[in-house]
Design an enzyme around this catalytic site. Sequence first.
Site, PDB file in Angstrom:
ATOM      1  N   HIS A  90      -3.870  10.500  -3.674  1.00  0.00           N
ATOM      2  CA  HIS A  90      -2.767   9.532  -3.674  1.00  0.00           C
ATOM      3  C   HIS A  90      -3.268   8.213  -4.262  1.00  0.00           C
ATOM      4  O   HIS A  90      -4.356   7.758  -3.906  1.00  0.00           O
ATOM      5  CB  HIS A  90      -2.297   9.327  -2.226  1.00  0.00           C
ATOM      6  CG  HIS A  90      -1.067   8.494  -2.095  1.00  0.00           C
ATOM      7  ND1 HIS A  90      -1.074   7.123  -2.216  1.00  0.00           N
ATOM      8  CD2 HIS A  90       0.222   8.841  -1.870  1.00  0.00           C
ATOM      9  CE1 HIS A  90       0.158   6.665  -2.057  1.00  0.00           C
ATOM     10  NE2 HIS A  90       0.965   7.689  -1.848  1.00  0.00           N
ATOM     11  N   CYS A  99       2.705   9.155  -7.200  1.00  0.00           N
ATOM     12  CA  CYS A  99       3.500   8.245  -6.364  1.00  0.00           C
ATOM     13  C   CYS A  99       4.037   7.134  -7.264  1.00  0.00           C
ATOM     14  O   CYS A  99       3.307   6.203  -7.622  1.00  0.00           O
ATOM     15  CB  CYS A  99       2.659   7.681  -5.219  1.00  0.00           C
ATOM     16  SG  CYS A  99       3.597   6.518  -4.209  1.00  0.00           S
ATOM     17  N   HIS A 158       5.805  11.611  -5.008  1.00  0.00           N
ATOM     18  CA  HIS A 158       6.445  10.639  -4.113  1.00  0.00           C
ATOM     19  C   HIS A 158       7.361   9.817  -5.005  1.00  0.00           C
ATOM     20  O   HIS A 158       6.869   9.153  -5.919  1.00  0.00           O
ATOM     21  CB  HIS A 158       5.409   9.668  -3.526  1.00  0.00           C
ATOM     22  CG  HIS A 158       4.608  10.226  -2.393  1.00  0.00           C
ATOM     23  ND1 HIS A 158       3.660   9.470  -1.746  1.00  0.00           N
ATOM     24  CD2 HIS A 158       4.632  11.418  -1.768  1.00  0.00           C
ATOM     25  CE1 HIS A 158       3.115  10.207  -0.774  1.00  0.00           C
ATOM     26  NE2 HIS A 158       3.677  11.387  -0.776  1.00  0.00           N
ATOM     27  N   ASP A 186       9.943   8.688  -1.104  1.00  0.00           N
ATOM     28  CA  ASP A 186       8.955   7.932  -0.355  1.00  0.00           C
ATOM     29  C   ASP A 186       9.645   6.693   0.199  1.00  0.00           C
ATOM     30  O   ASP A 186      10.276   5.941  -0.549  1.00  0.00           O
ATOM     31  CB  ASP A 186       7.807   7.538  -1.291  1.00  0.00           C
ATOM     32  CG  ASP A 186       6.591   7.047  -0.523  1.00  0.00           C
ATOM     33  OD1 ASP A 186       6.487   7.357   0.676  1.00  0.00           O
ATOM     34  OD2 ASP A 186       5.757   6.348  -1.122  1.00  0.00           O
ATOM     35  N   HIS A 187       9.558   6.516   1.459  1.00  0.00           N
ATOM     36  CA  HIS A 187      10.166   5.378   2.150  1.00  0.00           C
ATOM     37  C   HIS A 187      11.681   5.336   1.896  1.00  0.00           C
ATOM     38  O   HIS A 187      12.214   6.155   1.162  1.00  0.00           O
ATOM     39  CB  HIS A 187       9.532   4.044   1.723  1.00  0.00           C
ATOM     40  CG  HIS A 187       8.035   4.058   1.857  1.00  0.00           C
ATOM     41  ND1 HIS A 187       7.214   3.159   1.233  1.00  0.00           N
ATOM     42  CD2 HIS A 187       7.206   4.891   2.529  1.00  0.00           C
ATOM     43  CE1 HIS A 187       5.953   3.424   1.528  1.00  0.00           C
ATOM     44  NE2 HIS A 187       5.920   4.476   2.314  1.00  0.00           N
ATOM     45  N   TYR A 227      10.144   4.703   7.159  1.00  0.00           N
ATOM     46  CA  TYR A 227      10.628   6.080   7.310  1.00  0.00           C
ATOM     47  C   TYR A 227      11.896   6.211   8.159  1.00  0.00           C
ATOM     48  O   TYR A 227      11.950   7.025   9.082  1.00  0.00           O
ATOM     49  CB  TYR A 227       9.507   6.969   7.860  1.00  0.00           C
ATOM     50  CG  TYR A 227       8.400   7.161   6.846  1.00  0.00           C
ATOM     51  CD1 TYR A 227       8.448   8.199   5.927  1.00  0.00           C
ATOM     52  CD2 TYR A 227       7.330   6.269   6.784  1.00  0.00           C
ATOM     53  CE1 TYR A 227       7.456   8.354   4.974  1.00  0.00           C
ATOM     54  CE2 TYR A 227       6.336   6.408   5.824  1.00  0.00           C
ATOM     55  CZ  TYR A 227       6.409   7.458   4.929  1.00  0.00           C
ATOM     56  OH  TYR A 227       5.440   7.604   3.976  1.00  0.00           O
TER      57      TYR A 227
HETATM   58  C1  DNO Z   1       2.845   5.318   3.562  1.00  0.00           C
HETATM   59  C2  DNO Z   1       2.184   6.123   2.561  1.00  0.00           C
HETATM   60  C3  DNO Z   1       0.752   6.455   2.854  1.00  0.00           C
HETATM   61  C4  DNO Z   1       0.325   7.654   2.048  1.00  0.00           C
HETATM   62  C5  DNO Z   1      -1.037   8.143   2.359  1.00  0.00           C
HETATM   63  C6  DNO Z   1      -1.460   9.333   1.536  1.00  0.00           C
HETATM   64  O1  DNO Z   1       3.966   5.502   3.755  1.00  0.00           O
HETATM   65  O2  DNO Z   1       2.401   5.753   1.271  1.00  0.00           O
HETATM   66  O3  DNO Z   1       0.597   6.729   4.191  1.00  0.00           O
HETATM   67  O4  DNO Z   1       1.202   8.656   2.329  1.00  0.00           O
HETATM   68  O5  DNO Z   1      -1.911   7.183   2.032  1.00  0.00           O
HETATM   69  O6  DNO Z   1      -2.742   9.698   1.893  1.00  0.00           O
END
Ligand code: DNO
Length: 413
Positions: A256, A294, A321, A370-371, A387
Amino acid sequence: MAASPPLAEYNLTGMKLEKTWRWFGKNDTISLSQIKQIGIEGIVTALHHIPNGEVWPVKAIKKTQNSIAKYDMKWSVVESLPVHECIKFGSVERDKFIENYKKSLMHLGECGIKIICYNFMPVIDWIRTELHYKLPDGSETLYFNFVDFVLFDLCILKRSAAKHEYPKTIVRKAQAKFLTMSDNDKNQLINTIIIKTQGFIDGINADNPEEAVTIFNTLLAKYNGIDDSQLRKNLKYFLEAIMPIAEKYDIKMCIHPDDPPIKVLGLPRIVGSHADIQWIFDNVPSPSNGLTFCTGSLSAGVKNDLKTMIKHFASRIHFAHLRSTQQEKEGSFFEAEHLKGSVDMHHMIKSLLIEIERRGGSTKIPMRVDHGRRLLFDFNIDHNPGYPLIGRMKAMAEINGMSIAIARSLITF
Ligand code: DNO
């Protein structure tokens, strides 16, 4: 001319992203049955109850896998199988932790779980300075305010070198702002950066802000004398040790990117740019060495050209992501709506779909939004920072709709 055969809405000849969702296990306020109703196919989760560095037993993996299967979904991605700090800074104990890591991988492989997201960020996973940044429409998002972050480093952690590592204008603003802050403001900042954003991943246990700062400074000190080049050597050492197991089980290790992809707290950071990522594949060419693309983390690096990166690294991407960021002045940014901000989401999705087609359509790339912003009923329910249910659900609907539309337009009738 013969009429084109009717195309069922989901008959996308394999050109689909797998819809996944990050779930934090039994303590998550969002249940698997709710996630199922959203149309999710795969779960992204970890054995959060097992301390970092310990082996994940087959029994525990199967238990989680079965609870997901009950809802007719599968455990598609592990996020994260955390890399112990000893491996990152390369202490004498690292081999023991690498052996444990290999065992966990073997167990996951035996259970058929083959996509593993992990990161190699020293000390701190992701960084935000504000978790309730109000947008004009009343919803909330996550914010990284560079002045606040420099203030945290310079005036709260009191790291002596910090003054010379950030632009002078920002240092001056940070010092001036610090003088106007109440104790409560300071504690809130400490809480956000050290406790709340890290707590649900691999957090620091501290009873009060002073203790959190002391523990945090002790962790930072472990990296004294470790520069980017040394951290790269440590990453290579780790990857070379685990690749044979990963290859044996056809596991894809997906690193990541650093979030945000900038230098922070005097720490080495090596997964922020095109060149950084290229180094990882040039030095460990194994097909099991892969990337979590990501878009949010990478887009916070203003020099990153995501369109070039997604094309160039396509064959290494096994997990995506999807989210966007909006840059502000002086290095600050907030998390924008998924189809707004600086990320061209249409382009990102199209590139991933083309890559899926290139692979023959049978290997889908799992994608999670993501988020998400905090909106509507999200204000009534507790959730991990970034989240919430409704905000993520809205983003997933938008991204899924866009993805179906792109796939259909790519299919030649
Ligand atoms: C938070 C994320 C991080 C990510 C980890 C992957 O929401 O972007 O927790 O998932 O770093 O290892």
